[in-house]
Design a protein around this motif. Structure first.
Motif, PDB file in Angstrom:
ATOM      1  N   HIS A 130       0.853  -1.244   0.013  1.00 16.07           N
ATOM      2  CA  HIS A 130      -0.030   0.004   0.036  1.00 16.07           C
ATOM      3  C   HIS A 130       0.855   1.170  -0.104  1.00 16.07           C
ATOM      4  O   HIS A 130       1.822   1.149   0.829  1.00 16.07           O
ATOM      5  N   ALA A 131       0.301   2.158  -0.969  1.00 13.44           N
ATOM      6  CA  ALA A 131       1.052   3.631  -0.864  1.00 13.44           C
ATOM      7  C   ALA A 131       0.157   4.390  -1.473  1.00 13.44           C
ATOM      8  O   ALA A 131      -0.419   4.090  -2.340  1.00 13.44           O
ATOM      9  N   GLY A 132      -0.058   5.696  -0.950  1.00 11.22           N
ATOM     10  CA  GLY A 132      -1.125   6.683  -1.369  1.00 11.22           C
ATOM     11  C   GLY A 132      -0.677   8.150  -1.240  1.00 11.22           C
ATOM     12  O   GLY A 132       0.381   8.258  -0.850  1.00 11.22           O
ATOM     13  N   TRP A 133      -1.480   8.743  -2.138  1.00  9.38           N
ATOM     14  CA  TRP A 133      -0.902  10.311  -2.100  1.00  9.38           C
ATOM     15  C   TRP A 133      -2.011  10.989  -1.407  1.00  9.38           C
ATOM     16  O   TRP A 133      -3.130  10.711  -1.409  1.00  9.38           O
ATOM     17  N   SER A 134      -1.571  11.842  -0.450  1.00  9.61           N
ATOM     18  CA  SER A 134      -2.566  12.554   0.414  1.00  9.61           C
ATOM     19  C   SER A 134      -2.116  14.270   0.305  1.00  9.61           C
ATOM     20  O   SER A 134      -1.014  14.578   0.743  1.00  9.61           O
ATOM     21  N   GLU A 135      -3.071  15.051  -0.160  1.00  6.37           N
ATOM     22  CA  GLU A 135      -2.940  16.480   0.045  1.00  6.37           C
ATOM     23  C   GLU A 135      -2.733  16.846   1.672  1.00  6.37           C
ATOM     24  O   GLU A 135      -2.458  18.294   1.778  1.00  6.37           O
ATOM     25  N   ASP A 136      -3.429  16.099   2.445  1.00  3.08           N
ATOM     26  CA  ASP A 136      -3.288  16.525   3.864  1.00  3.08           C
ATOM     27  C   ASP A 136      -2.521  15.635   4.760  1.00  3.08           C
ATOM     28  O   ASP A 136      -2.726  14.890   5.810  1.00  3.08           O
ATOM     29  N   ILE A 137      -0.881  15.661   4.134  1.00  5.23           N
ATOM     30  CA  ILE A 137      -0.221  14.742   4.776  1.00  5.23           C
ATOM     31  C   ILE A 137       0.212  15.178   6.101  1.00  5.23           C
ATOM     32  O   ILE A 137       0.575  14.498   7.269  1.00  5.23           O
ATOM     33  N   LEU A 138       0.095  16.618   6.443  1.00  2.93           N
ATOM     34  CA  LEU A 138       0.115  17.050   7.753  1.00  2.93           C
ATOM     35  C   LEU A 138      -0.733  16.591   8.634  1.00  2.93           C
ATOM     36  O   LEU A 138      -0.387  15.912   9.907  1.00  2.93           O
ATOM     37  N   GLY A 139      -1.933  16.268   8.379  1.00  2.00           N
ATOM     38  CA  GLY A 139      -2.846  15.808   9.323  1.00  2.00           C
ATOM     39  C   GLY A 139      -2.647  14.283   9.606  1.00  2.00           C
ATOM     40  O   GLY A 139      -2.882  13.992  10.619  1.00  2.00           O
ATOM     41  N   LEU A 140      -2.020  13.564   8.504  1.00  2.00           N
ATOM     42  CA  LEU A 140      -1.765  12.166   8.643  1.00  2.00           C
ATOM     43  C   LEU A 140      -0.617  12.004   9.573  1.00  2.00           C
ATOM     44  O   LEU A 140      -0.541  11.275  10.161  1.00  2.00           O
ATOM     45  N   GLN A 141       0.316  13.026   9.580  1.00  2.00           N
ATOM     46  CA  GLN A 141       1.486  13.198  10.355  1.00  2.00           C
ATOM     47  C   GLN A 141       0.967  13.236  11.878  1.00  2.00           C
ATOM     48  O   GLN A 141       1.502  12.638  12.998  1.00  2.00           O
ATOM     49  N   HIS A 142       0.218  14.052  11.935  1.00  2.24           N
ATOM     50  CA  HIS A 142      -0.349  14.339  13.401  1.00  2.24           C
ATOM     51  C   HIS A 142      -1.009  13.101  14.059  1.00  2.24           C
ATOM     52  O   HIS A 142      -1.021  12.692  15.306  1.00  2.24           O
ATOM     53  N   ARG A 143      -1.862  12.543  13.117  1.00  2.00           N
ATOM     54  CA  ARG A 143      -2.473  11.188  13.568  1.00  2.00           C
ATOM     55  C   ARG A 143      -1.489  10.261  13.897  1.00  2.00           C
ATOM     56  O   ARG A 143      -1.818   9.596  14.950  1.00  2.00           O
TER      57      ARG A 143
END
Length: 297
Positions: free
Chosen positions: A168-181
């Motif tokens: 699995h690998a995906g692209w996210s425009e909200d990578i900051l949110g994923l980092q915080h999670r």
């Protein structure tokens, strides 16, 4: 086909090297000075099924940075800036993918490399270093990349070969949110398991119920201040799920403390404390001080 150069030959970096190599992707390891003059052996990967596989990678050193076409940074968080600063000949077109734990380094990386595509990422693959050049893949996870600057938006295609190799690998425009999670989970599991010298799963024992409840509430409160909209109940469900999935694992902070290495407490709990403002976070602060004291800094 790009060659993936991995900076950080620790557990996660070596597992990623193995998974990429198994799919036929060219992989090099950007080694530190302590490896210079030593034989660079084949990396041995223990797969999720328990099989031992030899992984061949190309060794590189900092002065060979001009040959790097795609850079995956998996060093300890406190090593990132120093390691990247040594790459004086890194081409401006080379994407830099930051996959380290913790947060708070991005602005400094962007200042050092204003022209490179810089991508932030998170990965939940489990990895354990069992010996010199021997690593075990302990759990399959998700990997997300996203743009940290405008130049990185042209690099979204990098997720395709990563997805084939990692599952699995995906692209996210909200990578900051994923980092915080991810940081929120790490800020609970890592310092608690390190402080009490336990495996992740032991956090679900009744003796830790009260501290787990208070610490998760403190972390969630800071995350909400940073814009996360996840409810406390949902965060606790996600936290419990991660603890259960990694029950037999030792956290990276536990391993660092156990082996007398510097931990990433400053980039995990320290990051939270720096953004808590006037919010009361006594358990976070106590754990931060405890880990800092134990590591002697």
């Amino acid at each position: 086909m790009t060659e993936w150069t991995i900076m950080g030959a620790g557990a996660v970096g070596c597992v990623l090297a193995g998974l990429l190599s198994r799919r036929g992707e060219p992989v090099s390891l950007l080694l530190s000075e302590r490896h210079r003059g030593h034989l660079h052996p084949s990396l041995e990967l223990i797969t999720l099924s328990g099989q031992h596989e030899l992984v061949h990678t190309r060794p590189l050193f900092a002065e060979q940075a001009a040959a790097v076409t795609t850079l995956l940074v998996t060093t300890k968080a406190y090593q990132v800036i120093g390691a990247l600063s040594a790459l004086r000949s890194l081409p401006a077109a080379t994407p830099i993918i930051l996959l380290h734990n913790g947060m708070g380094l991005l602005d400094e990386v962007l200042a050092h490399f204003p022209h490179n595509p810089v991508l932030a990422g998170v990965s939940s693959h489990g990895a354990l270093k069992e010996g010199d050049w021997l690593v075990r893949h302990t759990g399959k996870g998700e990997t997300w990349l996203g743009p940290a600057n405008e130049a990185a938006r042209a690099c979204a295609g990098l997720v395709e070969p990563l997805a084939r190799a990692l599952g699995h690998a995906g692209w996210s425009e909200d990578i900051l949110g994923l980092q915080h999670r991810k940081l929120a989970i790490n800020a609970v599991i890592n310092p608690l398991t390190a402080s009490h010298d336990i495996r992740n799963g032991q956090l679900l024992e009744p003796r830790f119920a009260a501290v787990l409840e208070q610490l998760s509430e403190e972390v969630h409160r800071v995350m909400a201040r940073l814009g996360q909209q996840e409810s406390l109940a949902r965060f606790r469900r996600r936290l419990r799920s991660v603890i259960e999935l990694t029950a037999t694992n030792y956290s990276s902070m536990h391993q660092d403390l156990h082996h007398g290495r510097r931990t990433e407490i400053d980039q995990i709990t320290g990051y939270l404390l720096g953004r808590a403002g006037e919010l009361p976070v006594p358990v976070c602060r106590q754990l931060y001080q405890d880990i800092r004291r134990r590591q002697g800094r």
